[in-house]
Every structure is written in C-alpha cells, then in structure tokens.
Write an enzyme that holds these catalytic residues in place. Structure first.
Site, PDB file in Angstrom:
ATOM      1  CB  SER A  66      -0.932   0.103   1.260  1.00  0.00           C
ATOM      2  OG  SER A  66      -1.674   1.102   1.288  1.00  0.00           O
ATOM      3  CG  PHE A  67       1.736   3.328  -3.361  1.00  0.00           C
ATOM      4  CD1 PHE A  67       2.504   2.295  -2.949  1.00  0.00           C
ATOM      5  CD2 PHE A  67       1.565   3.906  -4.878  1.00  0.00           C
ATOM      6  CE1 PHE A  67       3.392   1.704  -4.061  1.00  0.00           C
ATOM      7  CE2 PHE A  67       2.398   3.039  -5.547  1.00  0.00           C
ATOM      8  CZ  PHE A  67       3.404   2.197  -5.350  1.00  0.00           C
TER       9      PHE A  67
ATOM     10  CE  LYS B  26     -11.269  -0.730  -1.867  1.00  0.00           C
ATOM     11  NZ  LYS B  26     -11.025  -0.236  -2.986  1.00  0.00           N
TER      12      LYS B  26
ATOM     13  CG  ASN C 279     -12.750   4.152  -0.037  1.00  0.00           C
ATOM     14  OD1 ASN C 279     -13.947   4.535   0.348  1.00  0.00           O
ATOM     15  ND2 ASN C 279     -11.595   4.635  -0.504  1.00  0.00           N
TER      16      ASN C 279
ATOM     17  CB  ALA D 100     -18.719  -4.870 -15.551  1.00  0.00           C
TER      18      ALA D 100
ATOM     19  CB  ALA E 184     -12.105  -0.608 -10.082  1.00  0.00           C
TER      20      ALA E 184
ATOM     21  CD  GLU F 155     -24.691 -14.089 -16.717  1.00  0.00           C
ATOM     22  OE1 GLU F 155     -25.612 -13.676 -15.965  1.00  0.00           O
ATOM     23  OE2 GLU F 155     -25.211 -14.298 -18.114  1.00  0.00           O
TER      24      GLU F 155
ATOM     25  CE1 TYR G 203      -0.848   2.277  -7.018  1.00  0.00           C
ATOM     26  CE2 TYR G 203      -3.274   2.350  -7.278  1.00  0.00           C
ATOM     27  CZ  TYR G 203      -2.340   1.975  -6.522  1.00  0.00           C
ATOM     28  OH  TYR G 203      -2.196   1.280  -5.685  1.00  0.00           O
TER      29      TYR G 203
ATOM     30  N   GLY H 186      -3.883   7.171 -13.282  1.00  0.00           N
ATOM     31  CA  GLY H 186      -4.404   6.496 -12.082  1.00  0.00           C
ATOM     32  C   GLY H 186      -4.173   6.837 -10.703  1.00  0.00           C
TER      33      GLY H 186
END
Length: 446
Positions: A174-175, A223, A244, A283, A286, A311, A386, A407
């Site tokens: 993680s950033f 999430k 989030n 889809a 995100a 689907e 990103y 991104g």
C-alpha cells in the site's frame, strides 16, 4: 564576495578548530559581516556536537543566514550540523565544492579542517562559497526530496498520538501510509497511519472501536464484507455495495466510499463530464464504483459499458437501472452494454475513455485495452492503473493528442477525501501527491 554586511553568519568549532575559527572570524569582521560565535572559546578539549548544534539550530531557524564550522577534520562538525532539520552542510576542500555546493545544493553551512587547512586557503574558499548563488531549477526538486526525508524521519509518537490505519490482505504494497503520514506531518497533526494485515474482519472492526482508532482505509478483500460490521453506511457506499473508508464517531463506526468521489474529482478536474459520451472498460469492483459515480455526481449523455464477462455487464446494468431509473434517485440515464467487437462502430462518438480493468498493470505493462489506432483523436483517456504511472494505454493516448488522466490521481483524491473526513481540515494535496509519486518511483514503476 558579497557586499559588506550582506549576511548574518554563525560560527562554531571544537578545540582543534579554535585557532582557524578565530582567524575566520577576524577575516569576516574585516568585511563587516555580522558574526555570532557559538564557541568554543579556547583550545581546551571539548566535544564538537555541543557547539555545532547551537550554530546549526540558529541557521535552521532563520536567525543566521549561513554557518561556518571548524573541527579537526571538518567531518565531525558537518555530520552534527546535518542532523538538524533544514541544514545542508558541506565539507569544503576545494574551489569546485565551494562553488557547486552552493549552485546545486544551496548549502547553508560549510565545514573546514582546523588541522589541514590554512586561513589563506579558507578565506579564498569562503569568498567563493559566500558569493555564489543557488541556481534552483531542476535542483529544487532534489532538495524538496531531502526535506521530505527529514519530515519522514522526524515523526514523533506520544500518548496523545491519534492512530489511523489501512486494513486488508495483503497491505504491504500500500502507498497510503506514505501519503497520509506526509499529510499529517505537513499539517502538524499528532497522528500516525499504519497498515494492518487483517483476516478476521469482524474482530478487526471491534478492535478499531476498542482501541479508539480514529479512522481506517479498507482495501481488498474486505470492501464488501465489511458492510454488515458497521453501525452506519453512507448512501453512495450502500448503492455501490462497497466501503473503503471508516470514521470512528465516538465508538460508532461509519463507512463510506471515497473511491467513487475520488475518481470523479480526478476526472472532472481534467474535463467536463456532463453531457459527454463515455466508454467504461470493466464491470468489476472498480468499474462498479466508477459507473455509480458517473451517474451519482454527473449527468453524462451516455455511457457504454464494455467487459468480456457478459454476466457482470448484465448484473451491473441491472443494479444501475434499479437505483437510477426506479429508486430514490429516479432520473433519466442512458447506459448501454456493448462488446469489444462493436468498438469500431461507436469509438468516434466517444468523448471519454476509462480503463477500470487491471490490463496494463505491472508486470504486464506492454498490454492495453485499445490499440493506438482504436483511440479517437483528441478525446480524454483515464486509466485507473497507477503501476506503472504512464501505462501503455496512456502512452497511446498521448500519441493521439488526447488529454490523459493518471491512475494515481484517483488514488490521490480518494485519500484527500479520507484525510478531510478524518481531520476536518483541508488536505495538503500537493504534499500527498509528491508522497505518492515518490512511492511509485521507488517501486521502479516508472
């Protein structure tokens, strides 16, 4: 040499540098500089940190513009000075160093050897060092990075420090800690942001309450599953079905989704979204957040949804239709699911292209959702990937003279919104951006 009285200069030495320091002081007084001697005041043995730190702090806090140090080798005094935040001290053995340490590094303290350098040599080097101007330009970016390292290393934690965190599995990549800790430091907030790898989600939420953790970011795979664990959920998070961001409101955990608004902020800063035809690739999770954001925060003319999974396409369209055609937000929307094979028929109608798939992410950075020829000339292209910073899709878009949205901007603005929810303060956006960009660079993503 600068004009007389141009600078206020701090001096310091140890016993081995005392004689040369006194000679330097006399030389500068002839030039009518304002001098402050922080010691030592004799050749009696002493420890150079005791005097050097005083002079360095006086320069760092702006009382004096430059500082001159002397010890036996010059090295020890320089090392001490460089421990003080804001000090850029250099040894000065020759003309080149005297010149370029100012031009390129904007040094504000210089250190000489009391055992190896004479006053004739030092006075000449000082004439250069004191009269040379800093060039700025490309060098400023490097000095800014040095300053940020100082900030990172000066973190102080005490009994009043507020704790924020990110929970997920994995989280080592993680950033977000770099971004939020940089923001806390910039704003002088006594807080720290840490990463917790969580497998027991319900226990983690209880722990946030029990420990008084003030807020949290939530990342994969939690999430969606975190929603039943929360006391309250925002409307946009409910609609998307994903959280989030957590805020601890006096023991009640409120969940929201800043991914959606962060995306919209990043895109809308670069282009108008209302009344535009938009093609959304993806889809999945995100893509779902982005599609809800497009209709929640704006009124696009039409959105084309593309995904290889029919689907997923169908299910997401049904969710959107239910919320916006017949739900609380009843409004007219135009959403069409299409296959990639139909792209050639619609591409010239599209104003904005958004990639919400992982295509183009490291290590598959040579891939793109579209070829160069498939990108309409002059449209806006956003890639939420990103890592790398400039994906192959964005490279193609630049060649086609398109406006591009990185991104990292979505990541930035979702974090900006989190910071403001947690602290009630305006986020230091550029500080947060630089912290993210440095993480991207350091991970060899560019």
């Amino acid at each position: 040499m600068p004009e007389r009285g141009f600078m206020k200069i701090a001096l310091a030495s140890d016993h081995a540098g005392f004689k040369l320091k006194e000679q330097i002081k006399a030389y500068l007084k002839q030039k009518e500089f304002e001098i402050k001697d922080f010691g030592t005041y004799s050749e009696e043995s002493m420890d150079y940190p005791d005097t050097v730190k005083l002079a360095a702090r006086a320069v760092a806090n702006g009382e004096y513009e430059r500082g001159i140090l002397v010890c036996g080798s010059g090295v020890g005094a320089m090392l001490v000075a460089n421990k003080i935040k804001g000090i850029r001290a250099t040894l000065c053995p020759d003309e080149y160093t005297a010149d370029y340490s100012r031009k390129h590094n904007d040094t504000n303290m210089v250190s000489f050897s009391g055992r190896k350098q004479s006053i004739n040599e030092v006075s000449h080097l000082l004439d250069i060092w004191l009269s040379t101007e800093y060039e700025g330009g490309r060098h400023q970016n490097r000095l800014d990075k040095i300053s940020r390292i100082e900030e990172e290393e000066s973190l102080q934690i005490d009994a009043l420090t507020k704790v924020y965190c990110i929970i997920g599995n994995p989280v080592k990549h993680s950033f977000s800690p770099a971004m939020h800790n940089a923001a806390f430091k910039k704003e002088g907030i006594n807080a720290v942001y840490v990463a917790f790898e969580v497998t027991e989600l319900e226990m983690a939420v209880r722990g946030i309450k029990a420990l008084g953790i003030c807020g949290a970011s939530v990342t994969i795979p939690h999430k969606i599953n975190i929603i039943p664990c929360l006391d309250e959920v925002s409307e946009i998070a409910r609609m998307i079905g994903s959280v989030n961001t957590l805020v601890n409101k006096e023991g009640k955990i409120f969940g929201t989704n800043t991914d959606a608004e962060g995306f919209y902020k990043a895109l809308s800063l670069k282009t108008e979204v209302n009344n535009k035809n938009i093609a959304l690739f993806g889809a999945g999770g995100a893509g779902r957040a982005i599609l809800f954001a497009l209709f929640y925060y704006a009124k696009p003319a039409k959105v084309f949804l593309l995904d290889t999974d029919k689907e997923k396409q169908k299910s997401l369209k049904e969710n959107i239709d239910r919320e916006f055609l017949s739900g609380k937000h009843k409004t007219e929307i135009k959403l069409e699911t299409i296959e990639k094979d139909a792209w050639s028929k619609i591409k010239d109608k599209v104003d904005i292209i958004i990639n919400a798939t992982p295509i183009g992410m490291e290590p598959d950075y040579n891939f793109s959702i579209l070829t160069l020829e498939e990108i309409p000339h002059g449209c806006t292209v956003m890639d939420i990937v990103y890592h790398p910073h400039k994906t192959r899709l964005l490279q193609y878009a630049e060649e086609r003279k398109c406006r591009i949205v990185y991104g990292i901007d979505m990541l930035l603005y979702q974090g900006v919104l989190q910071f403001e929810l947690w602290t009630g303060r305006k986020a230091p956006i550029e500080v947060m951006r630089r912290a993210l960009e440095e993480k991207v660079y350091s991970s060899n993503a560019l």
